[in-house]
Design an enzyme around this catalytic site. Structure first.
Site, PDB file in Angstrom:
ATOM      1  N   GLY A 108       0.761  -1.237  -0.008  1.00  0.00           N
ATOM      2  CA  GLY A 108       0.058  -0.040   0.037  1.00  0.00           C
ATOM      3  C   GLY A 108       0.919   1.250   0.001  1.00  0.00           C
ATOM      4  N   THR A 109       2.049   1.205   0.674  1.00  0.00           N
ATOM      5  CA  THR A 109       2.901   2.249   0.833  1.00  0.00           C
ATOM      6  C   THR A 109       3.278   2.771  -0.530  1.00  0.00           C
ATOM      7  OG1 THR A 109       3.505   1.802   3.148  1.00  0.00           O
ATOM      8  CG2 THR A 109       4.958   3.365   2.044  1.00  0.00           C
ATOM      9  N   ASN A 119      -7.617   3.946   9.205  1.00  0.00           N
ATOM     10  CA  ASN A 119      -7.221   2.761   9.754  1.00  0.00           C
ATOM     11  C   ASN A 119      -7.286   2.906  11.374  1.00  0.00           C
ATOM     12  OD1 ASN A 119      -5.126   4.818   8.835  1.00  0.00           O
ATOM     13  ND2 ASN A 119      -3.652   3.739  10.474  1.00  0.00           N
ATOM     14  N   GLN A 133      -7.708   0.319   3.844  1.00  0.00           N
ATOM     15  CA  GLN A 133      -8.590  -0.330   5.045  1.00  0.00           C
ATOM     16  C   GLN A 133      -9.911  -0.715   4.400  1.00  0.00           C
ATOM     17  OE1 GLN A 133      -7.672  -1.453   7.744  1.00  0.00           O
ATOM     18  NE2 GLN A 133      -5.473  -0.633   7.976  1.00  0.00           N
ATOM     19  N   SER A 149      -3.775  -3.011  -0.249  1.00  0.00           N
ATOM     20  CA  SER A 149      -2.807  -3.659   0.190  1.00  0.00           C
ATOM     21  C   SER A 149      -3.226  -5.234   0.664  1.00  0.00           C
ATOM     22  CB  SER A 149      -2.192  -3.046   1.380  1.00  0.00           C
ATOM     23  OG  SER A 149      -1.147  -3.637   1.842  1.00  0.00           O
ATOM     24  N   GLY A 150      -2.352  -6.036   0.041  1.00  0.00           N
ATOM     25  CA  GLY A 150      -2.869  -7.587  -0.063  1.00  0.00           C
ATOM     26  C   GLY A 150      -3.253  -7.951   1.540  1.00  0.00           C
ATOM     27  N   CYS A 170       6.067   5.875  19.727  1.00  0.00           N
ATOM     28  CA  CYS A 170       7.066   6.183  20.670  1.00  0.00           C
ATOM     29  C   CYS A 170       8.111   7.204  19.921  1.00  0.00           C
ATOM     30  CB  CYS A 170       7.811   4.974  20.951  1.00  0.00           C
ATOM     31  SG  CYS A 170       8.945   5.221  22.264  1.00  0.00           S
TER      32      CYS A 170
HETATM   33  N1  PLP Z   1      -2.635   3.079   4.106  1.00  0.00           N
HETATM   34  C1  PLP Z   1      -3.519   2.571   5.153  1.00  0.00           C
HETATM   35  C2  PLP Z   1      -4.607   3.401   5.429  1.00  0.00           C
HETATM   36  C3  PLP Z   1      -3.091   1.727   6.080  1.00  0.00           C
HETATM   37  O1  PLP Z   1      -3.674   1.282   7.208  1.00  0.00           O
HETATM   38  C4  PLP Z   1      -1.743   1.079   5.826  1.00  0.00           C
HETATM   39  C5  PLP Z   1      -1.227   0.002   6.520  1.00  0.00           C
HETATM   40  O2  PLP Z   1      -1.376  -0.073   7.867  1.00  0.00           O
HETATM   41  C6  PLP Z   1      -0.843   1.511   4.694  1.00  0.00           C
HETATM   42  C7  PLP Z   1      -1.389   2.344   3.950  1.00  0.00           C
HETATM   43  C8  PLP Z   1       0.223   0.927   4.481  1.00  0.00           C
HETATM   44  O3  PLP Z   1      -0.039  -0.225   3.468  1.00  0.00           O
HETATM   45  P1  PLP Z   1       1.255  -1.323   3.631  1.00  0.00           P
HETATM   46  O4  PLP Z   1       1.340  -1.878   4.670  1.00  0.00           O
HETATM   47  O5  PLP Z   1       0.810  -2.183   2.404  1.00  0.00           O
HETATM   48  O6  PLP Z   1       2.520  -0.586   3.020  1.00  0.00           O
END
Ligand code: PLP
Length: 387
Positions: A73-74, A152, A180, A200-201, A326
Site C-alpha cells: 500500500g505504501t 485505519n 482499509q 494492500s494485500g 514512541c
Molecule cells: N494506508 C493505510 C490506511 C494503512 O492502514 C496502511 C497499513 O497499515 C498502509 C497505507 C500501508 O500499507 P502497507 O503496509 O501495505 O505498506
C-alpha cells in the site's frame, strides 16, 4: 502464544486465508516460470496473473488493465502522489487530510521539501472531514487531492462519493488510500470517478508484500519504476507471482464475503463495543460511529495508558493495538486522535480492536470478560485517578 491468539488486530494485518495459500502454493514450487517468457511454461503463469487482475478488477468494478501491481500500500500511495506531480507541470499544491496514514502524509511532507504547497484538511471531534474547508481549498494550482477511504485507526469512512464529485467538478486528479476499505465495504469504480486508488494485500487475507495501484484509463501518471515492460510500462520488474495470484484469490473471496462482513462482523464488533462500554466506566468510542468500517472499534479508557492495557491483554493472548507512537522516548498520542481533538487523558488510553471473518463470538465474550478487570486494576495504579 502462537496459533491460539485471540486476534483482534486485523487493521494491522490479517491471516492469509487457507484458500489463498492453496491457490498460490504451486507458484512457489513447480510453476516457477517467468510470466514474460515466450514459452508456454512461463505463459501459463502470465495467464494466471491475468486472472488475478480480472478478479481484482471485478471486486473494484474497473477494467483489468487499470490494475497495476505494486509491493504494498505504501508504494501505491507514493506512486500515486509522486507520479501525478511529475506530470502536473506548473501545479504546485497537494491537498490531503490530517488523518491520513503516514504512507500518504510523509509522502506529501517530502514533496513540501521539493517546493510543493501541502494543505491538510481538518476533521471534527468525530473524525468527520471538514468538507467546506476542502471545497474552499481547491483551486487552479491544485495538482492532486488525496483523501483516504476509511481511517485505519478509528474505522471512520469518509463520504468519498461527495468528495470525488467536488474534486472532479474542478477537473483535479483524485487519489484515495483505500487500504482499509477494500474487501470490507463495497467499492464500485464504475460509478465513482476516482482516478487513483491504493490497496494492500495483507489487509484482506493475502500475504504481505503485494499491493495494487488502480489507475483509471487516461490518467496522467509517470512510471514509478523503469526497466522492463511489466505492468503496462508503469512499474517495471519481474512480478511477485505467488503473491499476485494470492491477492487475486483474496479479492474473489472478499467479494463473496462482503455481505457477511457487513452483518456478522458488524454484529460481533457492536457486541464487543457495547460489552466494553457497559463494564468499563469512563470509556468512549472514537470516530464516526454512523459511518464506520464494520470491523473496527477504537475505544478510549480515561486516565490510563493504552500500552499498559495492551500488555495486560497480551497476557491472555489478546492482540489489539494502541494509537500511540514512541517518539523521542516518550509516548505520543496518535496524530489521528490529536487531529480529532480527543483530550490528552483519553487519547493516551486508546485501544483499537479490529475483527475479521475469522473472529468468533467466543473471542468477543473473552475480550469483554478480560478487559474490565484490566482497566480497573490499571486505574487503581494510575496517578491521574484522584478518587
Ligand atoms: N494506508 C493505510 C490506511 C494503512 O492502514 C496502511 C497499513 O497499515 C498502509 C497505507 C500501508 O500499507 P502497507 O503496509 O501495505 O505498506
Amino acid at each position: 502464544m502462537t496459533t491460539d491468539a485471540v486476534y483482534m488486530d486485523n487493521n494491522a494485518t490479517t491471516r492469509v486465508a487457507g484458500e489463498v495459500i492453496e491457490e498460490m502454493t504451486p507458484y512457489l514450487g513447480e510453476l516457477y516460470g517467468n510470466p514474460s517468457s515466450m514459452h508456454s511454461f512461463g505463459g501459463q503463469v502470465g495467464k494466471k496473473i491475468g486472472q488475478a487482475r480480472e478478479r481484482i478488477a471485478s471486486l473494484l468494478g474497473c477494467r483489468p488493465e487499470e490494475i497495476i501491481f505494486t509491493s504494498c500500500g505504501t508504494e501505491s500511495d507514493n506512486a500515486a502522489i509522486k507520479g501525478t506531480l511529475d506530470m502536473a507541470s506548473s501545479k504546485r499544491t497537494v491537498i490531503t487530510t490530517r488523518v491520513e496514514h503516514p504512507a500518504v502524509l510523509s509522502t506529501c511532507r517530502e514533496m513540501e521539501h521539493h517546493g510543493y504547497n501541502i494543505v491538510e484538511i481538518s476533521v471534527d471531534k468525530n473524525g468527520r472531514l471538514n468538507l467546506d474547508e476542502l471545497e474552499n481549498s481547491l483551486d487552479e494550482d491544485t495538482a492532486i487531492v488525496s483523501v483516504m477511504y476509511a481511517n485505519n485507526e478509528t474505522g471512520t469512512v469518509f463520504p468519498i462519493e461527495r468528495i470525488v464529485s467536488m474534486v472532479k467538478s474542478k477537473g483535479i486528479v483524485f487519489h484515495t488510500d483505500a487500504v482499509q476499505a477494500v474487501g470490507k465495504i463495497p467499492i464500485n469504480l464504475a460509478e465513482l470517478p476516482i482516478d487513483l486508488l491504493s490497496l494492500s494485500g495483507h489487509k484482506l487475507h493475502a500475504p504481505k508484500g503485494v499491493g495494487v495501484l488502480y489507475v483509471r484509463k487516461g490518467t496522467r501518471l509517470a512510471p514509478f519504476m523503469v526497466g522492463g515492460h511489466q505492468e503496462f510500462g508503469r512499474r517495471a520488474g519481474t512480478e511477485n507471482v505467488p503473491s499476485i495470484i494470492a491477492l487475486g484469490k483474496a479479492c474473489q473471496l472478499a467479494g463473496e464475503n462482503i455481505d457477511d462482513e457487513n452483518t456478522r462482523i458488524r454484529k460481533l464488533r457492536d457486541k464487543l463495543e457495547k460489552g466494553i462500554l457497559a463494564t468499563c466506566p469512563d470509556s468512549r468510542v472514537n470516530g464516526d460511529t454512523q459511518n464506520r468500517l464494520p470491523n473496527t472499534t477504537n475505544i478510549s479508557f480515561e486516565y490510563i495508558e493504552g500500552e499498559a492495557i495492551l500488555l495486560m491483554l497480551n497476557r491472555f493472548g489478546i492482540c489489539a493495538s494502541s494509537g500511540s507512537a514512541c517518539t523521542s522516548g516518550s509516548l505520543e498520542p496518535s496524530h489521528v486522535l490529536r487531529a480529532m481533538g480527543v483530550p490528552f487523558t483519553a487519547a493516551h488510553g486508546s485501544i483499537r480492536f479490529s475483527l475479521s471473518r475469522y473472529s468468533t463470538e467466543d473471542q468477543v465474550d473473552f475480550v469483554i470478560e478480560k478487559t474490565a478487570p484490566i482497566v480497573n486494576r490499571l486505574r487503581e495504579l494510575s496517578p491521574f485517578v484522584t478518587t
